[in-house]
Scaffold this motif. Structure first.
Motif, PDB file in Angstrom:
ATOM      1  N   GLY A 196     -26.959 -11.427 -28.786  1.00 42.02           N
ATOM      2  CA  GLY A 196     -26.903 -12.791 -28.299  1.00 42.02           C
ATOM      3  C   GLY A 196     -28.035 -13.133 -27.345  1.00 42.02           C
ATOM      4  N   PRO A 197     -28.138 -14.398 -26.951  1.00 42.22           N
ATOM      5  CA  PRO A 197     -29.230 -14.828 -26.084  1.00 42.22           C
ATOM      6  C   PRO A 197     -29.091 -14.367 -24.641  1.00 42.22           C
ATOM      7  CG  PRO A 197     -27.734 -16.654 -26.505  1.00 42.22           C
ATOM      8  CD  PRO A 197     -27.287 -15.526 -27.377  1.00 42.22           C
ATOM      9  N   MET A 198     -27.910 -13.945 -24.230  1.00 39.63           N
ATOM     10  CA  MET A 198     -27.707 -13.523 -22.845  1.00 39.63           C
ATOM     11  C   MET A 198     -28.080 -12.056 -22.631  1.00 39.63           C
ATOM     12  SD  MET A 198     -26.690 -16.265 -21.295  1.00 39.63           S
ATOM     13  CE  MET A 198     -26.023 -15.731 -19.728  1.00 39.63           C
ATOM     14  N   MET A 199     -27.677 -11.187 -23.528  1.00 43.01           N
ATOM     15  CA  MET A 199     -27.914  -9.753 -23.356  1.00 43.01           C
ATOM     16  C   MET A 199     -28.652  -9.123 -24.541  1.00 43.01           C
ATOM     17  SD  MET A 199     -24.435  -8.369 -21.496  1.00 43.01           S
ATOM     18  CE  MET A 199     -25.173  -6.797 -21.034  1.00 43.01           C
ATOM     19  N   GLY A 200     -29.128  -9.953 -25.452  1.00 40.50           N
ATOM     20  CA  GLY A 200     -29.805  -9.431 -26.626  1.00 40.50           C
ATOM     21  C   GLY A 200     -31.169  -8.838 -26.313  1.00 40.50           C
ATOM     22  N   ILE A 201     -31.733  -8.148 -27.312  1.00 42.41           N
ATOM     23  CA  ILE A 201     -33.023  -7.474 -27.176  1.00 42.41           C
ATOM     24  C   ILE A 201     -33.977  -8.037 -28.219  1.00 42.41           C
ATOM     25  CG2 ILE A 201     -34.231  -5.258 -27.324  1.00 42.41           C
ATOM     26  CD1 ILE A 201     -31.611  -3.898 -26.551  1.00 42.41           C
ATOM     27  N   THR A 202     -35.158  -8.445 -27.771  1.00 45.49           N
ATOM     28  CA  THR A 202     -36.156  -8.976 -28.693  1.00 45.49           C
ATOM     29  C   THR A 202     -36.654  -7.875 -29.622  1.00 45.49           C
ATOM     30  OG1 THR A 202     -36.868 -10.576 -27.027  1.00 45.49           O
ATOM     31  CG2 THR A 202     -38.360 -10.186 -28.862  1.00 45.49           C
ATOM     32  N   VAL A 203     -36.747  -8.193 -30.911  1.00 45.80           N
ATOM     33  CA  VAL A 203     -37.270  -7.215 -31.873  1.00 45.80           C
ATOM     34  C   VAL A 203     -38.775  -7.421 -32.020  1.00 45.80           C
ATOM     35  CG1 VAL A 203     -35.078  -7.112 -33.102  1.00 45.80           C
ATOM     36  CG2 VAL A 203     -36.829  -8.699 -33.875  1.00 45.80           C
ATOM     37  N   PRO A 204     -39.519  -6.343 -32.307  1.00 43.53           N
ATOM     38  CA  PRO A 204     -40.980  -6.464 -32.362  1.00 43.53           C
ATOM     39  C   PRO A 204     -41.480  -7.289 -33.531  1.00 43.53           C
ATOM     40  CG  PRO A 204     -40.274  -4.265 -33.014  1.00 43.53           C
ATOM     41  CD  PRO A 204     -39.067  -4.958 -32.484  1.00 43.53           C
ATOM     42  N   ASP A 205     -40.818  -7.179 -34.682  1.00 40.65           N
ATOM     43  CA  ASP A 205     -41.219  -7.969 -35.845  1.00 40.65           C
ATOM     44  C   ASP A 205     -40.073  -7.991 -36.849  1.00 40.65           C
ATOM     45  OD1 ASP A 205     -41.508  -5.674 -37.764  1.00 40.65           O
ATOM     46  OD2 ASP A 205     -43.128  -5.129 -36.390  1.00 40.65           O
ATOM     47  N   MET A 206     -40.238  -8.750 -37.908  1.00 41.58           N
ATOM     48  CA  MET A 206     -39.155  -8.986 -38.867  1.00 41.58           C
ATOM     49  C   MET A 206     -38.873  -7.780 -39.765  1.00 41.58           C
ATOM     50  SD  MET A 206     -38.097 -12.218 -38.491  1.00 41.58           S
ATOM     51  CE  MET A 206     -37.749 -13.132 -39.972  1.00 41.58           C
ATOM     52  N   SER A 207     -39.702  -6.747 -39.667  1.00 39.84           N
ATOM     53  CA  SER A 207     -39.428  -5.539 -40.454  1.00 39.84           C
ATOM     54  C   SER A 207     -38.413  -4.635 -39.765  1.00 39.84           C
ATOM     55  CB  SER A 207     -40.720  -4.753 -40.695  1.00 39.84           C
ATOM     56  OG  SER A 207     -41.220  -4.222 -39.473  1.00 39.84           O
ATOM     57  N   ALA A 208     -38.052  -4.949 -38.518  1.00 44.41           N
ATOM     58  CA  ALA A 208     -37.071  -4.147 -37.785  1.00 44.41           C
ATOM     59  C   ALA A 208     -35.748  -4.110 -38.549  1.00 44.41           C
ATOM     60  CB  ALA A 208     -36.865  -4.714 -36.392  1.00 44.41           C
ATOM     61  N   PRO A 209     -35.069  -2.955 -38.568  1.00 37.48           N
ATOM     62  CA  PRO A 209     -33.842  -2.843 -39.362  1.00 37.48           C
ATOM     63  C   PRO A 209     -32.586  -3.244 -38.589  1.00 37.48           C
ATOM     64  CG  PRO A 209     -34.427  -0.698 -38.482  1.00 37.48           C
ATOM     65  CD  PRO A 209     -35.504  -1.649 -38.023  1.00 37.48           C
ATOM     66  N   VAL A 210     -31.556  -3.616 -39.338  1.00 41.93           N
ATOM     67  CA  VAL A 210     -30.220  -3.774 -38.772  1.00 41.93           C
ATOM     68  C   VAL A 210     -29.725  -2.385 -38.390  1.00 41.93           C
ATOM     69  CG1 VAL A 210     -27.823  -4.382 -39.307  1.00 41.93           C
ATOM     70  CG2 VAL A 210     -29.706  -5.862 -40.083  1.00 41.93           C
ATOM     71  N   LEU A 211     -29.229  -2.248 -37.157  1.00 43.41           N
ATOM     72  CA  LEU A 211     -28.770  -0.958 -36.647  1.00 43.41           C
ATOM     73  C   LEU A 211     -27.242  -0.895 -36.637  1.00 43.41           C
ATOM     74  CD1 LEU A 211     -31.254  -0.748 -33.640  1.00 43.41           C
ATOM     75  CD2 LEU A 211     -31.557   0.208 -35.933  1.00 43.41           C
ATOM     76  N   LYS A 212     -26.716   0.273 -36.320  1.00 50.35           N
ATOM     77  CA  LYS A 212     -25.255   0.422 -36.260  1.00 50.35           C
ATOM     78  C   LYS A 212     -24.627  -0.593 -35.319  1.00 50.35           C
ATOM     79  CE  LYS A 212     -24.448   5.363 -37.271  1.00 50.35           C
ATOM     80  NZ  LYS A 212     -23.816   6.585 -36.738  1.00 50.35           N
TER      81      LYS A 212
END
Length: 435
Positions: free
Chosen positions: A323-339
């Motif tokens: 979410g926008p409050m505690m989320g983490i920015t991903v480096p690019d769109m190739s980043a994978p969905v994690l557990k």
């Protein structure tokens, strides 16, 4: 330290509320980092060229606090290479080229559970970790001495803007949740289960009340809709009245908290033997054409998920895990969905634009909304002066980095970021001093 009902009213923006989950098409490849959990990274158990199926174990637990990893697709291991996590740490990752079939491993079967020991062993083998964000291996939470767990608390708060995947779990997977609760209660001797749900989730509340109707040990607590209601220590206080001291764990006050989606995955695993290989995630944000909840194989590139949701209206200014409050920015769109990915947000420049920072006006708003009654402005001053002793006095380590302080600051100061830096600085200073 205060545990009163502090927090903030955040805009909900639950655009996907009530929408059923849609299963994404098989990705061409998945990238599975060996660290998708708190604890030691898993150790690859496959080699390049190996043929795997969905549910085939590809990585073993590497220590007493670790979690195995399973292939989320059927196909061939094409590469094992270093992967950089969002925190800058590099770990090995297994990359699998999908055959598009999504064939399930024929060897999977429901585990035999007839004791506490066999339940803990099964949970460790399942690969299940906290799916609400933290990623703590679930078996480790429950592997405690008999009678220590007084209350099992199910976290259904889902208080962050945009995210609705947990709410969907409570409405669509209540049978899996109920089965997991019954087995955990039976073999861990738990007498009290509390399901905490925010008051604005009417359908989920009704579903959880139906779940609890046949078991007097289960209580559904309807909680005020206020952020960060889903924070572990906040939820414990608002469901039991117990305050977890700084530096202590929930089990120290007799509580264990499990996310509702984590619980549903446990229930399915105990019934079928299917390990954690996929996630229901919310895909939203102003840059997304068709916000929706999607069921995604773990390791799927974010770009594939966004494409499945109709692609982008505009180039996003920021893409975020969570979410926008505690989320983490991903480096690019190739980043994978994690557990532990529960959402992917593609935010427009308007949504992600940071306001101009001005001088602190000593209004006290940050302290007034802090769930733990901390003083972020004083912490910022101590950090600026590199005063470790003062940071310790201000109990900066109690900060859960929820962002309430930054959210309400009229001067738009980066208080939560400063708190995070302060905690790292204090840890470093204590290490130097041998404390």
């Amino acid at each position: 330290m205060s545990f009163a009902l502090h927090g903030v009213k955040v805009p909900h923006r639950k655009h996907t509320q009530g929408k059923p989950a849609t299963r994404i098409d098989a990705p061409q490849k998945v990238t599975l980092p060996m660290s998708m959990h708190i604890g030691a990274p898993a150790k690859p158990a496959v080699s390049v060229g190996d043929i795997v199926k969905m549910g085939t174990k590809i990585a073993e637990s590497a220590s007493s606090l670790s979690s195995p990893i399973y292939s989320s697709v059927s196909g061939k291991v094409s590469k094992i290479a270093d992967f950089m996590l969002s925190n800058g740490t590099k770990v090995p990752a297994v990359i699998i080229e999908s055959d598009g079939e999504m064939s399930l491993d024929e060897s999977l079967s429901a585990p035999i559970v007839d004791s506490k020991e066999s339940l803990i062993a099964a949970l460790k083998e399942s690969g299940v970790v906290g799916l609400g964000g933290a990623g703590f291996p679930t078996y480790a939470k429950l592997d405690v001495e008999a009678d220590r767990i007084q209350e099992l608390i199910i976290n259904g708060a889902e208080c962050e803007p945009y995210i609705t995947s947990d709410t969907l779990t409570m409405t669509e997977r209540s049978e899996d949740m109920a089965y997991a609760i019954s087995i955990i209660k039976k073999y861990l001797g738990i007498k009290k289960v509390i399901i905490g749900v925010e008051s604005n989730k009417k359908t989920a509340i009704a579903s959880m009340r139906t779940l609890s109707a046949t078991d007097s040990d289960i209580e559904v607590k309807v909680l005020p809709s206020i952020y960060p209601q889903g924070g572990e220590k906040v939820l414990i206080y608002h469901t039991t009245g117990k305050a977890v001291p700084v530096g202590k764990l929930p089990i120290d006050v007799g509580c264990v908290v499990i996310n509702c989606t984590t619980l549903a995955v446990i229930g399915e695993y105990l019934k079928t033997g299917k390990p954690l290989v996929e996630k229901c995630i919310t895909v939203d944000g102003g840059a997304v054409n068709e916000p929706q909840n999607v069921i995604v194989p773990i390791g799927t590139p974010i770009s594939d998920v966004i494409d499945f949701c109709g692609g982008l209206k505009t180039d996003p200014a920021k893409v975020v895990y969570g979410g926008p409050m505690m989320g983490i920015t991903v480096p690019d769109m190739s980043a994978p969905v994690l557990k532990n990915t529960n959402a992917v947000l593609a935010l427009t420049h308007k949504e992600a634009k940071l306001p101009k920072t001005t001088a602190c006006i000593r209004c006290g708003s940050c302290t007034n909304v802090c769930p733990f009654g901390l003083a972020p402005a004083a912490i910022a001053a101590a950090y600026k002066n590199k005063n470790a002793e003062r940071l310790d006095e201000l109990t900066v380590n109690a900060c859960m980095e929820c962002g309430c302080c930054s959210f309400v600051c009229p001067a738009n100061r980066p208080l939560v970021q400063t708190n995070k830096l302060s905690k790292a600085f204090l840890k470093e200073e204590k290490t130097k001093g041998g404390r």
